[in-house]
Design a protein around this motif. Structure first.
Motif, PDB file in Angstrom:
ATOM      1  N   GLY A 119      70.891  76.056 -19.064  1.00  0.00           N
ATOM      2  CA  GLY A 119      71.433  77.401 -18.956  1.00  0.00           C
ATOM      3  C   GLY A 119      72.077  77.828 -17.677  1.00  0.00           C
ATOM      4  N   VAL A 120      72.479  79.095 -17.852  1.00  0.00           N
ATOM      5  CA  VAL A 120      72.820  79.792 -16.437  1.00  0.00           C
ATOM      6  C   VAL A 120      71.544  80.987 -16.006  1.00  0.00           C
ATOM      7  CG1 VAL A 120      74.471  81.195 -15.166  1.00  0.00           C
ATOM      8  CG2 VAL A 120      75.156  79.596 -17.087  1.00  0.00           C
ATOM      9  N   ARG A 121      71.180  80.726 -14.760  1.00  0.00           N
ATOM     10  CA  ARG A 121      70.040  81.712 -14.479  1.00  0.00           C
ATOM     11  C   ARG A 121      70.922  82.654 -13.876  1.00  0.00           C
ATOM     12  NH1 ARG A 121      67.124  76.906 -14.546  1.00  0.00           N
ATOM     13  NH2 ARG A 121      65.100  77.337 -15.442  1.00  0.00           N
ATOM     14  N   ARG A 122      70.602  84.015 -13.576  1.00  0.00           N
ATOM     15  CA  ARG A 122      71.496  84.875 -12.789  1.00  0.00           C
ATOM     16  C   ARG A 122      70.483  85.724 -11.820  1.00  0.00           C
ATOM     17  NH1 ARG A 122      76.623  84.829 -14.195  1.00  0.00           N
ATOM     18  NH2 ARG A 122      76.920  83.961 -16.387  1.00  0.00           N
ATOM     19  N   GLY A 123      70.780  85.850 -10.500  1.00  0.00           N
ATOM     20  CA  GLY A 123      70.490  86.528  -9.623  1.00  0.00           C
ATOM     21  C   GLY A 123      69.383  85.927  -8.826  1.00  0.00           C
ATOM     22  N   LYS A 124      68.959  86.336  -7.762  1.00  0.00           N
ATOM     23  CA  LYS A 124      68.003  85.775  -6.563  1.00  0.00           C
ATOM     24  C   LYS A 124      66.743  85.603  -7.262  1.00  0.00           C
ATOM     25  CE  LYS A 124      70.096  86.937  -2.318  1.00  0.00           C
ATOM     26  NZ  LYS A 124      69.760  87.619  -0.968  1.00  0.00           N
ATOM     27  N   ALA A 125      66.164  86.796  -7.914  1.00  0.00           N
ATOM     28  CA  ALA A 125      65.042  86.391  -8.553  1.00  0.00           C
ATOM     29  C   ALA A 125      64.697  85.273  -9.499  1.00  0.00           C
ATOM     30  CB  ALA A 125      64.411  87.535  -9.167  1.00  0.00           C
ATOM     31  N   ALA A 126      65.795  84.972 -10.263  1.00  0.00           N
ATOM     32  CA  ALA A 126      65.684  83.900 -11.133  1.00  0.00           C
ATOM     33  C   ALA A 126      65.770  82.544 -10.246  1.00  0.00           C
ATOM     34  CB  ALA A 126      66.882  83.736 -12.126  1.00  0.00           C
ATOM     35  N   PHE A 127      66.651  82.761  -9.369  1.00  0.00           N
ATOM     36  CA  PHE A 127      66.852  81.355  -8.673  1.00  0.00           C
ATOM     37  C   PHE A 127      65.463  81.094  -7.827  1.00  0.00           C
ATOM     38  CE2 PHE A 127      68.087  79.017  -4.735  1.00  0.00           C
ATOM     39  CZ  PHE A 127      68.793  78.129  -5.214  1.00  0.00           C
ATOM     40  N   GLU A 153      73.278  88.727  -4.208  1.00  0.00           N
ATOM     41  CA  GLU A 153      72.231  89.132  -5.130  1.00  0.00           C
ATOM     42  C   GLU A 153      72.462  88.908  -6.710  1.00  0.00           C
ATOM     43  OE1 GLU A 153      69.545  90.721  -4.426  1.00  0.00           O
ATOM     44  OE2 GLU A 153      70.048  90.598  -2.525  1.00  0.00           O
ATOM     45  N   ASP A 154      73.522  88.511  -6.992  1.00  0.00           N
ATOM     46  CA  ASP A 154      74.154  88.476  -8.643  1.00  0.00           C
ATOM     47  C   ASP A 154      74.261  86.780  -8.599  1.00  0.00           C
ATOM     48  OD1 ASP A 154      76.338  88.417  -7.090  1.00  0.00           O
ATOM     49  OD2 ASP A 154      77.499  89.523  -8.700  1.00  0.00           O
ATOM     50  N   VAL A 155      73.877  86.089  -7.918  1.00  0.00           N
ATOM     51  CA  VAL A 155      74.296  84.469  -7.935  1.00  0.00           C
ATOM     52  C   VAL A 155      74.072  83.778  -9.213  1.00  0.00           C
ATOM     53  CG1 VAL A 155      71.959  83.678  -7.125  1.00  0.00           C
ATOM     54  CG2 VAL A 155      73.919  82.118  -6.908  1.00  0.00           C
ATOM     55  N   ALA A 156      75.026  83.181  -9.810  1.00  0.00           N
ATOM     56  CA  ALA A 156      74.776  82.423 -10.995  1.00  0.00           C
ATOM     57  C   ALA A 156      74.566  80.979 -10.732  1.00  0.00           C
ATOM     58  CB  ALA A 156      76.370  82.660 -11.623  1.00  0.00           C
ATOM     59  N   HIS A 157      73.258  80.558 -11.418  1.00  0.00           N
ATOM     60  CA  HIS A 157      72.830  79.187 -11.094  1.00  0.00           C
ATOM     61  C   HIS A 157      73.075  78.391 -12.217  1.00  0.00           C
ATOM     62  CE1 HIS A 157      69.134  76.511 -10.283  1.00  0.00           C
ATOM     63  NE2 HIS A 157      70.198  76.094  -9.833  1.00  0.00           N
ATOM     64  N   HIS A 158      73.821  77.514 -12.308  1.00  0.00           N
ATOM     65  CA  HIS A 158      73.925  76.637 -13.578  1.00  0.00           C
ATOM     66  C   HIS A 158      73.202  75.352 -13.267  1.00  0.00           C
ATOM     67  CE1 HIS A 158      77.862  78.880 -15.091  1.00  0.00           C
ATOM     68  NE2 HIS A 158      77.578  79.235 -13.499  1.00  0.00           N
ATOM     69  N   VAL A 159      72.133  75.267 -14.176  1.00  0.00           N
ATOM     70  CA  VAL A 159      71.193  74.231 -13.936  1.00  0.00           C
ATOM     71  C   VAL A 159      71.770  72.847 -14.885  1.00  0.00           C
ATOM     72  CG1 VAL A 159      68.737  73.840 -14.188  1.00  0.00           C
ATOM     73  CG2 VAL A 159      69.497  76.077 -13.671  1.00  0.00           C
ATOM     74  N   ASN A 160      71.564  71.769 -14.248  1.00  0.00           N
ATOM     75  CA  ASN A 160      71.839  70.678 -14.757  1.00  0.00           C
ATOM     76  C   ASN A 160      70.998  70.608 -16.164  1.00  0.00           C
ATOM     77  OD1 ASN A 160      73.201  67.922 -14.507  1.00  0.00           O
ATOM     78  ND2 ASN A 160      71.118  67.057 -15.092  1.00  0.00           N
ATOM     79  N   GLU A 161      71.630  70.349 -17.330  1.00  0.00           N
ATOM     80  CA  GLU A 161      71.243  70.153 -18.570  1.00  0.00           C
ATOM     81  C   GLU A 161      70.576  71.151 -19.112  1.00  0.00           C
ATOM     82  OE1 GLU A 161      71.511  67.302 -20.450  1.00  0.00           O
ATOM     83  OE2 GLU A 161      72.209  65.991 -19.024  1.00  0.00           O
TER      84      GLU A 161
END
Length: 130
Positions: free
Chosen positions: A36-44, A26-34
């Motif tokens: 920032g970091v998106r946090r959570g499934k909704a942002a993903f 649920e709280d996944v941290a998604h580090h996107v190339n070039e």
């Protein structure tokens, strides 16, 4: 651990965002190339929707590396894509195709991905679609 990463990428190639989301905490941290970091499934999920609008991609030549004692995994692959809708700040999309080596890195806890970090050469991609 490699099983959840394999399922994640199989879902990516099948364009099955729901199954991809099912591989994430649920709280996944998604580090996107070039980016920032998106946090959570909704942002993903929002990121996936945006990517689906702008790009049609399939991953090939997948090699998954697994370090279960450390809770980490990684994958190296080739992105085979078509640029279908112009993305903000990038060249105009006119259906250009591209092929790009890339890699992703994962933290995995209790069978779910808690971090996704993806890296590729943006300059190479821009050269290919310009």
């Amino acid at each position: 651990m490699a099983d959840v990463v394999k399922r994640y990428f199989e879902a990516f190639n099948a364009k099955d965002i729901d199954t991809m989301l099912g591989c994430l905490s649920e709280d996944v941290a998604h580090h996107v190339n070039e980016g920032g970091v998106r946090r959570g499934k909704a942002a993903f999920a929002e990121f996936c929707d945006h990517m689906s609008r702008c790009y049609d991609e399939t991953l090939t030549d997948m090699v998954i590396f697994d370090a279960p004692d450390h809770g980490r995994a990684a994958a190296e692959y080739v992105v085979n894509g078509r640029y279908v809708a112009t993305d903000d700040g990038l060249p105009e999309a006119i259906g250009q195709t591209y092929q790009l080596p890339a890699g992703s890195f994962f933290d995995v806890t209790d069978g779910l991905i808690t971090r996704v970090t993806t890296r590729y050469n943006l300059s190479d991609w821009i050269r290919q679609v310009s």
